[in-house]
Scaffold this motif. Structure first.
Motif, PDB file in Angstrom:
ATOM      1  N   THR A   1       1.081  -1.078   0.277  1.00 22.60           N
ATOM      2  CA  THR A   1       0.015  -0.260   0.465  1.00 22.60           C
ATOM      3  C   THR A   1       0.945   1.340  -0.421  1.00 22.60           C
ATOM      4  OG1 THR A   1      -0.226  -0.056   1.779  1.00 22.60           O
ATOM      5  CG2 THR A   1      -1.828  -1.780   1.171  1.00 22.60           C
ATOM      6  N   SER A   2       0.029   2.632   0.042  1.00 20.38           N
ATOM      7  CA  SER A   2       1.216   3.383   0.150  1.00 20.38           C
ATOM      8  C   SER A   2       1.119   3.491   1.934  1.00 20.38           C
ATOM      9  CB  SER A   2      -0.018   4.756   0.048  1.00 20.38           C
ATOM     10  OG  SER A   2      -0.969   4.824   0.809  1.00 20.38           O
ATOM     11  N   PHE A   3       1.851   3.080   2.401  1.00 17.28           N
ATOM     12  CA  PHE A   3       2.536   3.355   3.832  1.00 17.28           C
ATOM     13  C   PHE A   3       3.549   3.533   3.553  1.00 17.28           C
ATOM     14  CE2 PHE A   3       3.520   2.193   7.970  1.00 17.28           C
ATOM     15  CZ  PHE A   3       3.045   2.734   8.947  1.00 17.28           C
ATOM     16  N   THR A   4       4.379   2.962   3.380  1.00 14.75           N
ATOM     17  CA  THR A   4       5.950   2.933   2.863  1.00 14.75           C
ATOM     18  C   THR A   4       6.093   4.545   2.730  1.00 14.75           C
ATOM     19  OG1 THR A   4       6.648   0.989   2.230  1.00 14.75           O
ATOM     20  CG2 THR A   4       8.072   2.577   2.284  1.00 14.75           C
ATOM     21  N   ARG A   5       5.933   4.739   1.749  1.00 13.42           N
ATOM     22  CA  ARG A   5       5.761   6.709   0.859  1.00 13.42           C
ATOM     23  C   ARG A   5       5.455   7.165   2.055  1.00 13.42           C
ATOM     24  NH1 ARG A   5       3.536   8.777  -4.730  1.00 13.42           N
ATOM     25  NH2 ARG A   5       4.828   6.826  -4.638  1.00 13.42           N
ATOM     26  N   VAL A   6       4.733   7.204   2.703  1.00 11.40           N
ATOM     27  CA  VAL A   6       3.569   8.172   3.506  1.00 11.40           C
ATOM     28  C   VAL A   6       4.580   7.857   4.711  1.00 11.40           C
ATOM     29  CG1 VAL A   6       1.766   8.947   5.337  1.00 11.40           C
ATOM     30  CG2 VAL A   6       1.288   7.599   2.525  1.00 11.40           C
ATOM     31  N   VAL A   7       4.800   6.683   5.114  1.00 11.82           N
ATOM     32  CA  VAL A   7       5.430   7.066   6.749  1.00 11.82           C
ATOM     33  C   VAL A   7       7.096   7.389   7.464  1.00 11.82           C
ATOM     34  CG1 VAL A   7       6.278   4.720   7.100  1.00 11.82           C
ATOM     35  CG2 VAL A   7       5.670   5.705   9.114  1.00 11.82           C
ATOM     36  N   VAL A   8       7.636   7.628   5.853  1.00  7.63           N
ATOM     37  CA  VAL A   8       8.863   7.456   4.860  1.00  7.63           C
ATOM     38  C   VAL A   8       8.785   9.217   5.211  1.00  7.63           C
ATOM     39  CG1 VAL A   8      10.936   8.427   3.739  1.00  7.63           C
ATOM     40  CG2 VAL A   8       9.621   5.698   4.513  1.00  7.63           C
ATOM     41  N   VAL A   9       8.173  10.181   4.366  1.00  8.59           N
ATOM     42  CA  VAL A   9       8.337  11.026   3.796  1.00  8.59           C
ATOM     43  C   VAL A   9       7.998  11.855   5.465  1.00  8.59           C
ATOM     44  CG1 VAL A   9       6.775  13.141   3.070  1.00  8.59           C
ATOM     45  CG2 VAL A   9       7.159  11.135   1.709  1.00  8.59           C
ATOM     46  N   LEU A  10       6.771  11.502   6.232  1.00 10.34           N
ATOM     47  CA  LEU A  10       6.232  12.410   7.595  1.00 10.34           C
ATOM     48  C   LEU A  10       8.154  11.628   8.315  1.00 10.34           C
ATOM     49  CD1 LEU A  10       3.046  11.072   8.221  1.00 10.34           C
ATOM     50  CD2 LEU A  10       3.679  13.115   7.376  1.00 10.34           C
ATOM     51  N   SER A  11       8.749  11.058   8.671  1.00 13.27           N
ATOM     52  CA  SER A  11       9.645  11.003   9.488  1.00 13.27           C
ATOM     53  C   SER A  11      11.184  11.606   8.642  1.00 13.27           C
ATOM     54  CB  SER A  11      10.461   9.684   9.311  1.00 13.27           C
ATOM     55  OG  SER A  11       9.761   8.514   9.194  1.00 13.27           O
TER      56      SER A  11
ATOM     57  N   LEU B   1      -0.378  21.295   3.383  1.00 19.69           N
ATOM     58  CA  LEU B   1       0.861  21.096   1.885  1.00 19.69           C
ATOM     59  C   LEU B   1       1.028  19.418   2.032  1.00 19.69           C
ATOM     60  CD1 LEU B   1       2.738  24.749   2.068  1.00 19.69           C
ATOM     61  CD2 LEU B   1       0.597  23.921   0.590  1.00 19.69           C
ATOM     62  N   LEU B   2       1.739  19.119   2.705  1.00 17.92           N
ATOM     63  CA  LEU B   2       2.139  18.000   2.880  1.00 17.92           C
ATOM     64  C   LEU B   2       1.173  16.859   2.920  1.00 17.92           C
ATOM     65  CD1 LEU B   2       5.363  16.169   3.320  1.00 17.92           C
ATOM     66  CD2 LEU B   2       4.794  16.480   5.956  1.00 17.92           C
ATOM     67  N   VAL B   3       0.236  16.780   2.924  1.00 15.20           N
ATOM     68  CA  VAL B   3      -0.886  16.154   3.167  1.00 15.20           C
ATOM     69  C   VAL B   3      -1.178  15.997   2.042  1.00 15.20           C
ATOM     70  CG1 VAL B   3      -2.698  15.143   3.763  1.00 15.20           C
ATOM     71  CG2 VAL B   3      -0.491  15.753   5.409  1.00 15.20           C
ATOM     72  N   ARG B   4      -1.049  17.328   1.420  1.00 15.44           N
ATOM     73  CA  ARG B   4      -1.959  17.763   0.115  1.00 15.44           C
ATOM     74  C   ARG B   4      -1.341  16.836  -0.637  1.00 15.44           C
ATOM     75  NH1 ARG B   4      -1.327  21.401  -3.760  1.00 15.44           N
ATOM     76  NH2 ARG B   4      -3.899  21.822  -5.511  1.00 15.44           N
ATOM     77  N   SER B   5       0.187  17.016  -0.827  1.00 17.08           N
ATOM     78  CA  SER B   5       1.250  16.895  -1.596  1.00 17.08           C
ATOM     79  C   SER B   5       0.858  15.494  -1.783  1.00 17.08           C
ATOM     80  CB  SER B   5       2.829  17.088  -1.382  1.00 17.08           C
ATOM     81  OG  SER B   5       2.754  18.380  -0.884  1.00 17.08           O
ATOM     82  N   LEU B   6       1.519  14.390  -0.894  1.00 15.22           N
ATOM     83  CA  LEU B   6       0.906  13.066  -1.242  1.00 15.22           C
ATOM     84  C   LEU B   6       0.046  11.820  -1.395  1.00 15.22           C
ATOM     85  CD1 LEU B   6       2.300  12.382   3.004  1.00 15.22           C
ATOM     86  CD2 LEU B   6       3.485  11.572   1.280  1.00 15.22           C
ATOM     87  N   ILE B   7      -0.735  12.602  -1.158  1.00 16.27           N
ATOM     88  CA  ILE B   7      -2.571  12.214  -1.673  1.00 16.27           C
ATOM     89  C   ILE B   7      -2.101  12.499  -3.200  1.00 16.27           C
ATOM     90  CG2 ILE B   7      -4.914  12.844  -1.554  1.00 16.27           C
ATOM     91  CD1 ILE B   7      -4.343  13.500   1.884  1.00 16.27           C
ATOM     92  N   LEU B   8      -1.521  13.956  -3.536  1.00 19.69           N
ATOM     93  CA  LEU B   8      -1.882  13.778  -4.989  1.00 19.69           C
ATOM     94  C   LEU B   8      -0.716  13.452  -5.821  1.00 19.69           C
ATOM     95  CD1 LEU B   8      -2.453  17.926  -5.157  1.00 19.69           C
ATOM     96  CD2 LEU B   8      -4.059  15.896  -5.873  1.00 19.69           C
ATOM     97  N   SER B   9       0.168  12.624  -5.100  1.00 18.14           N
ATOM     98  CA  SER B   9       1.105  12.240  -6.212  1.00 18.14           C
ATOM     99  C   SER B   9       0.569  10.968  -5.846  1.00 18.14           C
ATOM    100  CB  SER B   9       2.589  11.899  -5.383  1.00 18.14           C
ATOM    101  OG  SER B   9       2.526  11.337  -3.476  1.00 18.14           O
TER     102      SER B   9
END
Length: 259
Positions: A77-87, A249-257
């Motif tokens: 799923t998208s979990f890997t990208r999301v959690v790494v970007v938040l870190s 901005l961060l959450v919007r960019s993650l979802i749009l990616s």
């Protein structure tokens, strides 16, 4: 004489303690209902017909899927990208453990649920509901469930990463996506997600590094060499992040990616 008195007192104390324990904690009070203690037994029995055997195998298969659910959630799923970007975001801000790990993981989970909602909706409609209503077999349900996940992973996987694992697996060059095995697709998807996350993390670091450089240069020009630049730059980084509405901005960019 004194010794015999001490022994008699000790024996009397033991007798009194035993009497009190019998009165306060009766072992078998008359008419008192006994509290049943549940017991759980796991074992193998003889199946009376093939249908019971098939049901047992289905239960074993479902338990196996449930045990692999955390790995499926993290790697497919998208979990890997999301959690790494938040870190990366927390590291760029240099706020140590703020937000804490529990908040980061929870936020990553719910963002994953939001991003994967269309895919899981297809799995529910095409695989789970028909299988629960006994309209399709277990093999058909597995195929209907894995296809939406494969489509999602193919959209986010780079051809270079996919070609790497196809070559390492020593299989023929696939002519279409259907020819790519799932065990080849998953690692290619994971390293593609990691590369994308690191690219986003690099972009996130740039404005905060500029602030650190400006603060460090200002302190050196004023001769304040003993004052840590991080102590001064941290409030400015937090202020800038809040003023530009960084989480939005961060959450919007993650979802749009993913769109």
């Amino acid at each position: 004489m004194n010794r015999s008195k001490r022994i008699s007192r000790f024996i009397g104390l033991i007798a009194m303690t035993a009497a009190i324990s019998v009165i306060l904690f009766p072992r078998n009070a008359a008419g008192a209902p006994e509290i049943p203690v549940p017991s759980i037994t796991i074992g193998l029995g003889d199946a009376s017909n093939p249908k019971e055997m098939a049901t047992s195998l289905q239960m074993l298969f479902l338990l196996t899927i449930l045990s692999l659910a955390p790995s499926i959630l993290v790697m497919m799923t998208s979990f890997t990208r999301v959690v790494v970007v938040l870190s990366f975001m927390r590291s760029a801000l240099a706020t140590q453990q703020t937000p804490p790990n529990q908040v980061m993981i929870g936020m990553a989970l719910f963002l994953t649920f939001f991003i994967m909602a269309p895919t899981w909706s297809q799995i529910n409609q095409n695989a789970l509901k028909p299988y629960m209503e006994a309209k399709i077999t277990q093999e058909q349900a597995f195929t209907n469930a894995i296809n939406p996940l494969r489509d999602f992973m193919f959209r986010q996987t780079r051809e270079k990463d996919l070609a790497l694992f196809v070559k390492l697996a020593n299989i023929k060059r696939p002519k279409s996506y259907d020819d790519v095995p799932t065990y080849v697709l998953i690692p290619a998807f994971v390293i593609s997600e990691l590369k994308t996350a690191f690219q986003i993390g690099f972009i996130l670091f740039i404005p905060f590094i500029v602030i650190d450089m400006i603060v460090a240069s200002s302190l050196m020009s004023m001769g304040m060499l003993m004052l840590p630049p991080m102590m001064i730059s941290l409030p400015f980084k937090i202020l800038m992040f809040v003023m530009v509405d960084g989480w939005h901005l961060l959450v919007r960019s993650l979802i749009l990616s993913y769109q």
